[in-house]
Design an enzyme around this catalytic site. Structure first.
Site, mmCIF file in Angstrom:
data_model
loop_
_atom_site.group_PDB
_atom_site.id
_atom_site.type_symbol
_atom_site.label_atom_id
_atom_site.label_comp_id
_atom_site.label_asym_id
_atom_site.label_seq_id
_atom_site.Cartn_x
_atom_site.Cartn_y
_atom_site.Cartn_z
ATOM 1 C CG ASP A 169 -6.367 5.937 10.574
ATOM 2 O OD1 ASP A 169 -5.637 5.030 11.003
ATOM 3 O OD2 ASP A 169 -7.082 5.797 9.566
ATOM 4 C CD GLU A 210 -7.164 3.993 5.662
ATOM 5 O OE1 GLU A 210 -6.440 4.466 6.563
ATOM 6 O OE2 GLU A 210 -6.739 3.245 4.766
ATOM 7 C CE LYS A 261 -3.717 2.168 2.722
ATOM 8 N NZ LYS A 261 -4.621 1.974 3.874
#
Length: 627
Positions: free
Chosen positions: A190, A168, A69
């Site tokens: 996050d 997200e 990713k």
């Protein structure tokens, strides 16, 4: 109507969830786990995904891909340093993109991510009893246009219909605020495996409005792990004059040990890292071992600069939202790396509040994505929920002098559309090259170029006369679409995008075809393994019948034993025709043995036994005992 699911495509682990009875629920994978490692391994023609791939990484480091990713949608010059840390080969691809070399073949990060998505969806389809096609995939809020487009393409390569790409932290806020009735201002912190996001939202009466977002796409748990890796390697080099980072197998073992140590230090003040037989002395060929004790204090010392880096995005998000720390009602921690005690301390120090840990940091994002999928599908149990998100970075075009003319500024609510008029700088200029940029710097060279759009066929006119209308249109996924036309002449001109890091449609279509071919090959391999294992299971059952029926006629026992021996040889041969023949003979002999009344009393039925099969024990294209 088949259900849509939400997927958290994570750097380290991925999760899939679905709306069930008005609530989002995580779907366990084929191994019975709620999270799936984002790891893909290539062994010959076989692909392993998830935990089974992770288990064999130390023995297959050059072909076991993880943390992909971090490369998706990126340019090579952005990830050169991170690429050098991997035990596998990451290199520059066409147009400055990133490619991963495995067994002589270059793979795009989108292809590798598609394998993870396919595994998640296949396992979920088996659990739900219906084929899943529609998905919502999450991305870090600070992902730029190329990274969002590449993530969407990964879903397409996996054969999925990507309904939406959602941030997200916003997804995590959906999971947290689904049952909240009052008004709250929430800060979502996050810190995942590869990226860091901070998002501030206002929640109330079914409205989830993002006020600002900030972050760092080069900061995550993997960077904390790397500090431990470097420390271990340096300590070992001092003692043995050998750099373990140059040995792919040793480096893979260091990476795994570092992650484990980091996790243990979240609950303990110190941990022991023990790696026997990590390498061999190059001169004497005697085995060398590594053993070190790492304290939490030392870990915080090794990662001090990383810990400092988490402050700036929080302060930036507050400033952009025009809020102070006292205005934040709750702080929600998302991502496994928020379990690091020092990270929690920093958050509490900045905001002045103890973080809310009511949501599972590993699952909240996927749960929120499932809520978004339910909203799109019109799930009546959700009522009226309105999600208002923003674009994380400023979008603009390059103008004369190498400057940036902003079109859509950061933290603008999406979808968004903006049109501006530009003109030529020289007389009789036949065309213009519009360079689309993303970033916050005033000079074009300091921002990321998303593409170069050539507008040609402008009629001869003096400088400043042409009216070139440029439109930026950001969709609900945060993905940018750009159009341009020359107004003075009333003639529209074509636009061509060049030098982007994402795949063109031809590449995506080719990869979709390859994925379908691979899926068929995997199915055939799985069926072959299933036949072999069924025969071996039947062989074991036949031998058990012989042992349990000592009084049976000797000739019946001999025939059954001979059939069992033939089955054992067939399993070893891996010959399909021989396996089928052996299966048929063994079933006939076992049926005859039991029908004669010699061995049928053991199960109380006297019927034909079948080879045992446990579908839940199937892992990719292999079988293993249930854990």
């Amino acid at each position: 109507m088949p259900k849509a699911v939400g997927i958290d495509l994570g750097t380290t682990n991925s999760v899939i969830a679905v709306m069930e009875g008005g609530r989002p629920e995580v779907i366990v994978n084929a191994e019975g786990a709620r999270t799936t490692p984002s790891v893909v391994a290539y062994k010959g023609d076989e692909r392993l995904v998830g935990q089974i791939a992770r288990r064999q990484a130390a023995l297959n480091p050059k072909a076991t891909l993880f943390e992909v990713k971090r490369f998706i949608g990126r340019r090579w010059d952005e990830v050169r340093e991170e690429a050098g840390r991997a035990p596998f080969t990451v290199k520059e691809g066409p147009g400055g993109s990133v490619r991963i070399e495995v067994n002589g073949k270059d793979l795009a990060p989108e292809q590798v991510s598609a394998e993870v998505l396919r595994k998640l969806v296949q396992d979920a389809s088996a659990k739900l009893g219906e084929k899943i096609k529609d998905v919502v995939i999450t991305v870090p809020a600070y992902f730029d246009n190329s990274q969002r487009e590449a993530t969407k393409q990964a879903g397409e390569i996996a054969g999925l219909n990507v309904l939406r790409v959602i941030n997200e932290p916003t997804a995590a806020a959906l999971a947290y605020g689904l049952e909240k009735k009052g008004n709250e201002t929430v800060l979502v912190f996050d810190l995942g495996g590869g990226t860091f996001d901070v998002t501030i939202l206002e929640l109330g009466e079914g409205v989830f409005e993002v006020k600002s977002t900030s972050g760092d796409t080069h900061l995550g748990g993997a960077d904390f792990d790397q500090r431990i890796v470097n420390w271990l390697a340096s300590e070992f080099q001092k003692e043995h004059n050998f750099d373990l980072r140059k040995d792919p197998q040793a480096l893979q073992r260091l990476i795994e040990a570092a992650e484990k140590a980091k996790i243990e230090l979240s609950n303990a003040s110190e941990t022991t890292i023990s790696l026997p037989f990590i390498t061999f002395d190059p001169e004497t060929r005697t085995p060398l071992h590594l053993e070190r004790t790492l304290s939490r204090a030392k870990f915080e010392e090794l990662t001090a600069d990383l810990l400092r880096r988490v402050r700036q995005p929080v302060e930036q998000a507050l400033a952009d939202a025009k809020l102070g720390a006292k205005d934040i009602d709750e702080v929600i921690l998302v991502g496994g790396s928020t379990r690091i005690p020092a990270v929690k301390r920093i958050v509490q120090d900045i905001i002045g509040k103890t973080p809310n840990e009511s949501v599972n940091p590993d699952e909240a994002v996927a749960l929120g994505a499932a809520v978004q999928a339910g909203i799109i599908q019109g799930d009546s149990s959700l009522g009226d929920i309105v999600l208002v998100d923003v674009t994380p970075l400023t979008l603009g075009v390059e103008v004369k002098g190498g400057m940036v003319a902003p079109m859509i500024t950061r933290n603008t609510t999406v979808p968004a559309k903006k049109t501006e008029i530009y003109t030529t700088a020289e007389n009789n200029q036949p065309g213009v090259e519009i360079v689309v940029l993303q970033g916050e710097r005033p000079m074009a060279a300091d921002n990321k170029s998303l593409g170069r759009f050539k507008l040609e066929g402008i009629p001869p006119m003096p400088a400043g006369r042409p009216q070139i209308e440029v439109t930026f249109d950001i969709d609900a996924n945060g993905i940018l679409h750009v159009t341009a036309k020359e107004k003075t002449s009333g003639k529209e001109a074509s636009i061509r995008i060049e030098n982007t890091t994402t795949l063109d449609k031809g590449d995506v279509d080719r990869m979709v075809r390859e994925a379908e071919q691979n899926a068929e090959a995997d199915k055939k391999r799985r069926e072959k393994v299933e036949k072999r294992n069924n025969l071996d299971s039947l062989r074991v059952q036949a031998l058990a019948q012989i042992d349990e029926n000592a009084n049976a006629p000797q000739d019946a026992k001999d025939r059954l034993k001979a059939a069992a021996d033939e089955a054992e040889e067939a399993v070893r041969s891996d010959d399909d025709a021989r396996i089928e023949s052996a299966q048929k003979r063994l079933e006939e002999e076992l049926r005859a043995f039991m029908t004669a009344g010699q061995g049928g009393g053991q199960d109380g039925q006297g019927g034909q036994p079948q080879a045992s099969r446990q579908d839940d024990d199937v892992i990719d294209a292999d079988f293993k005992p249930a854990e």
